[in-house]
Design an enzyme around this catalytic site. Structure first.
Site, mmCIF file in Angstrom:
data_model
loop_
_atom_site.group_PDB
_atom_site.id
_atom_site.type_symbol
_atom_site.label_atom_id
_atom_site.label_comp_id
_atom_site.label_asym_id
_atom_site.label_seq_id
_atom_site.Cartn_x
_atom_site.Cartn_y
_atom_site.Cartn_z
ATOM 1 N NE ARG A 27 -4.233 -1.679 0.592
ATOM 2 C CZ ARG A 27 -5.358 -1.442 1.250
ATOM 3 N NH1 ARG A 27 -5.543 -0.286 1.836
ATOM 4 N NH2 ARG A 27 -6.276 -2.367 1.324
ATOM 5 N NE ARG A 31 -7.052 5.809 3.256
ATOM 6 C CZ ARG A 31 -7.974 5.005 3.748
ATOM 7 N NH1 ARG A 31 -9.203 5.434 3.926
ATOM 8 N NH2 ARG A 31 -7.677 3.769 4.089
ATOM 9 N NE ARG A 40 -10.407 9.152 -2.019
ATOM 10 C CZ ARG A 40 -10.952 8.709 -0.920
ATOM 11 N NH1 ARG A 40 -10.206 8.120 -0.021
ATOM 12 N NH2 ARG A 40 -12.217 8.859 -0.712
ATOM 13 C CG ASP A 77 -9.284 -2.406 -3.840
ATOM 14 O OD1 ASP A 77 -8.574 -1.902 -2.974
ATOM 15 O OD2 ASP A 77 -10.122 -3.296 -3.601
ATOM 16 C CE1 TYR A 154 -13.318 -6.631 2.077
ATOM 17 C CE2 TYR A 154 -11.885 -8.337 1.187
ATOM 18 C CZ TYR A 154 -12.078 -7.246 2.017
ATOM 19 O OH TYR A 154 -11.045 -6.775 2.785
HETATM 20 C C1 LIG Z 1 -8.150 -6.594 1.331
HETATM 21 C C2 LIG Z 1 -7.658 -5.677 0.253
HETATM 22 C C3 LIG Z 1 -8.401 -4.638 -0.367
HETATM 23 N N1 LIG Z 1 -7.569 -4.055 -1.317
HETATM 24 C C4 LIG Z 1 -6.339 -4.665 -1.312
HETATM 25 C C5 LIG Z 1 -6.390 -5.713 -0.365
HETATM 26 C C6 LIG Z 1 -5.286 -6.710 -0.125
HETATM 27 C C7 LIG Z 1 -4.206 -6.167 0.730
HETATM 28 C C8 LIG Z 1 -4.564 -6.045 2.158
HETATM 29 O O1 LIG Z 1 -4.780 -7.080 2.818
HETATM 30 O O2 LIG Z 1 -4.586 -4.900 2.640
HETATM 31 C C9 LIG Z 1 -5.180 -4.406 -2.181
HETATM 32 C C10 LIG Z 1 -4.857 -3.032 -2.572
HETATM 33 N N2 LIG Z 1 -5.615 -1.889 -2.428
HETATM 34 C C11 LIG Z 1 -4.939 -0.823 -2.942
HETATM 35 C C12 LIG Z 1 -3.724 -1.287 -3.486
HETATM 36 C C13 LIG Z 1 -2.844 -0.331 -4.288
HETATM 37 C C14 LIG Z 1 -1.480 -0.474 -4.500
HETATM 38 C C15 LIG Z 1 -0.538 -0.194 -3.343
HETATM 39 O O3 LIG Z 1 -0.229 -1.141 -2.582
HETATM 40 O O4 LIG Z 1 -0.033 0.933 -3.233
HETATM 41 C C16 LIG Z 1 -3.645 -2.649 -3.228
HETATM 42 C C17 LIG Z 1 -2.526 -3.626 -3.535
HETATM 43 C C18 LIG Z 1 -5.387 0.571 -2.976
HETATM 44 C C19 LIG Z 1 -6.435 0.991 -2.036
HETATM 45 N N3 LIG Z 1 -7.618 0.367 -1.790
HETATM 46 C C20 LIG Z 1 -8.367 1.108 -0.915
HETATM 47 C C21 LIG Z 1 -7.632 2.279 -0.589
HETATM 48 C C22 LIG Z 1 -8.114 3.406 0.304
HETATM 49 C C23 LIG Z 1 -9.029 4.188 -0.559
HETATM 50 C C24 LIG Z 1 -9.061 5.622 -0.232
HETATM 51 O O5 LIG Z 1 -9.864 5.976 0.638
HETATM 52 O O6 LIG Z 1 -8.323 6.396 -0.896
HETATM 53 C C25 LIG Z 1 -6.431 2.229 -1.297
HETATM 54 C C26 LIG Z 1 -5.334 3.261 -1.344
HETATM 55 C C27 LIG Z 1 -9.740 0.756 -0.488
HETATM 56 C C28 LIG Z 1 -9.922 -0.599 0.082
HETATM 57 N N4 LIG Z 1 -9.770 -1.787 -0.601
HETATM 58 C C29 LIG Z 1 -9.952 -2.848 0.262
HETATM 59 C C30 LIG Z 1 -10.253 -2.332 1.528
HETATM 60 C C31 LIG Z 1 -10.516 -3.165 2.761
HETATM 61 C C32 LIG Z 1 -10.253 -0.923 1.404
HETATM 62 C C33 LIG Z 1 -10.568 0.097 2.456
HETATM 63 C C34 LIG Z 1 -9.300 0.286 3.203
HETATM 64 C C35 LIG Z 1 -9.323 1.470 4.080
HETATM 65 O O7 LIG Z 1 -10.295 2.236 4.073
HETATM 66 O O8 LIG Z 1 -8.305 1.605 4.761
HETATM 67 C C36 LIG Z 1 -9.822 -4.256 -0.116
#
Ligand SMILES: Cc1c2[nH]c(c1CCC(=O)O)Cc1[nH]c(c(CCC(=O)O)c1C)Cc1[nH]c(c(CCC(=O)O)c1C)Cc1[nH]c(c(C)c1CCC(=O)O)C2
Length: 354
Positions: A27, A31, A40, A77, A154
């Site tokens: 990640r 943010r 964003r 994502d 999910y």
């Molecule tokens: C379970 C999972 C998800 N997404 C992902 C996983 C597997 C990794 C892990 O176990 O964390 C994978 C993921 N999600 C994102 C990336 C981008 C690439 C990177 O690593 O920089 C990657 C590799 C961006 C993202 N995906 C998400 C964000 C936050 C979105 C935002 O508000 O800008 C980002 C940067 C949204 C997301 N997407 C997901 C969730 C639970 C959320 C909310 C997370 C939160 O609110 O903290 C599902």
């Protein structure tokens, strides 16, 4: 395509010699970076950011401008795949991801189609192609997907879950329905990752974020089996190079030997395992990625450096280690501390690669 200038991430995954231990952060675009929050805001919402190739490329490159990272990861994502299957992904402020149409019945599962990655997920492939072009061969690009089990949690729960009540009920009361879902997901993910590779992803990682919620036996039957199916179906060479595959089961420390048997190239480790023990257990089979607790980034740069030193010492001499956090960087991590983390890995690891 430009010649790769820094290939130490790919080399370490394939256990070829490196000068220093490569590093990237799970990640790493996100943010905790003010420039991410600005882009964003420009995009409007998270999915609009993912769907806009130029903005997705921009946020992919942001952490690379700040830190000497050895790999870029596609900004997207894991939930794009269920979205493309018709579930209607949306993000509720402060609640994380949700689906308008969860697939919690066998009838809903039967109706699911396998998405064509260049069509329904064409925006992801466009992002991959744009990022590859803009990276100009500086570092390799990592593509990724969720594991079938993790995506299914999910899809069946309708969003994030802590107890996994619905999917575990399905697993034990209606296992055939869940197997049908996991099988469709394995096929969808295989096509999706192969399309990312064709578009330019130079390695791929499968995030099994919720595999650790399963019992010892259920992990093999409902998660590992379907990751195996994906590994067997992946394109392993492109552009004259091997495309390494990394499997990451969060909470999967007890199952590393079984994961290494799949024929993947590397395993991601969370912070609950000692990386030296993990190395002894998997032997020469796979490389290891990990595994500092992301919360250590709340500590001082000196304390971060000590933690990096002890993980490097535990892994020991030689290649086969990609440094990373054991899970995603926290939203409130200080970017300066992330910088100290990355820097300390390159400085402290040279002694292990003589
Ligand atoms: C379970 C999972 C998800 N997404 C992902 C996983 C597997 C990794 C892990 O176990 O964390 C994978 C993921 N999600 C994102 C990336 C981008 C690439 C990177 O690593 O920089 C990657 C590799 C961006 C993202 N995906 C998400 C964000 C936050 C979105 C935002 O508000 O800008 C980002 C940067 C949204 C997301 N997407 C997901 C969730 C639970 C959320 C909310 C997370 C939160 O609110 O903290 C599902």
């Amino acid at each position: 395509m430009a010649e790769l200038k820094n290939d130490r991430y790919l080399r370490a995954l394939l256990k070829q010699p490196v000068d220093v231990t490569p590093v990237w952060m799970m990640r790493q675009a996100g943010r905790y970076l003010p420039e991410y929050r600005a882009t964003r805001a420009e995009a409007g919402d998270f999915m609009s950011l993912c769907r806009n190739a130029d903005l997705a490329c921009e946020v992919t490159l942001q952490p690379l401008r700040r830190f000497e990272l050895d790999a870029a990861i596609l900004f997207s994502d894991i939930l794009t795949v269920p979205d493309a299957m018709g579930l209607g992904l949306y993000f509720e402020a402060g609640e994380g991801p949700r689906f308008e149409r969860p697939t919690d019945t066998i009838d809903a599962i039967k109706k699911l189609a396998i998405p064509d990655p260049e069509d329904e997920l064409g925006y992801v492939m466009n992002a991959v192609r744009t990022i590859r072009r803009e990276l100009k061969g500086e570092v390799p690009l990592i593509g990724f997907s969720g594991s079938p089990w993790t995506l299914a949690t999910y899809m069946v729960e309708g969003g994030s879950s802590k107890a996994f009540e619905k999917i575990k009920r399905m697993m034990y009361a209606e296992p055939a329905a869940l197997h049908m879902l996991l099988d469709k997901l394995a096929d969808s993910v295989t096509l999706y990752l192969n399309a990312q590779i064709a578009a330019g992803a130079q390695s791929v990682m499968i995030f099994d974020s919720w595999g650790g919620a399963l019992s010892h036996a259920a992990y093999r039957e409902f998660s590992l089996r379907y990751m195996q199916k994906i590994v067997d179906g992946l394109t392993r060479h492109n552009e004259g190079r091997q495309v390494p595959v990394t499997l990451f089961t969060k909470g999967g420390g007890l199952w590393l030997e079984a994961m290494a048997e799949t024929g993947c190239d590397a395993l991601g480790l969370d912070w609950t395992v000692d990386i030296g023990d993990a190395r002894r257990r998997v032997g020469d089979k796979v490389a290891l990625q990990g595994n500092m607790d992301p919360s250590v980034l709340y500590a001082s740069p000196e304390r971060i450096r000590d933690e990096v030193a002890s993980i490097l010492a535990s892994y020991g001499e030689g290649t086969g280690h990609v440094f990373n956090l054991g899970h995603g960087i926290h939203q409130f991590a200080d970017p300066e501390h992330a910088g100290a983390f990355v820097k300390s890995i390159h400085e402290l690891s040279a002694q292990y690669h003589k």
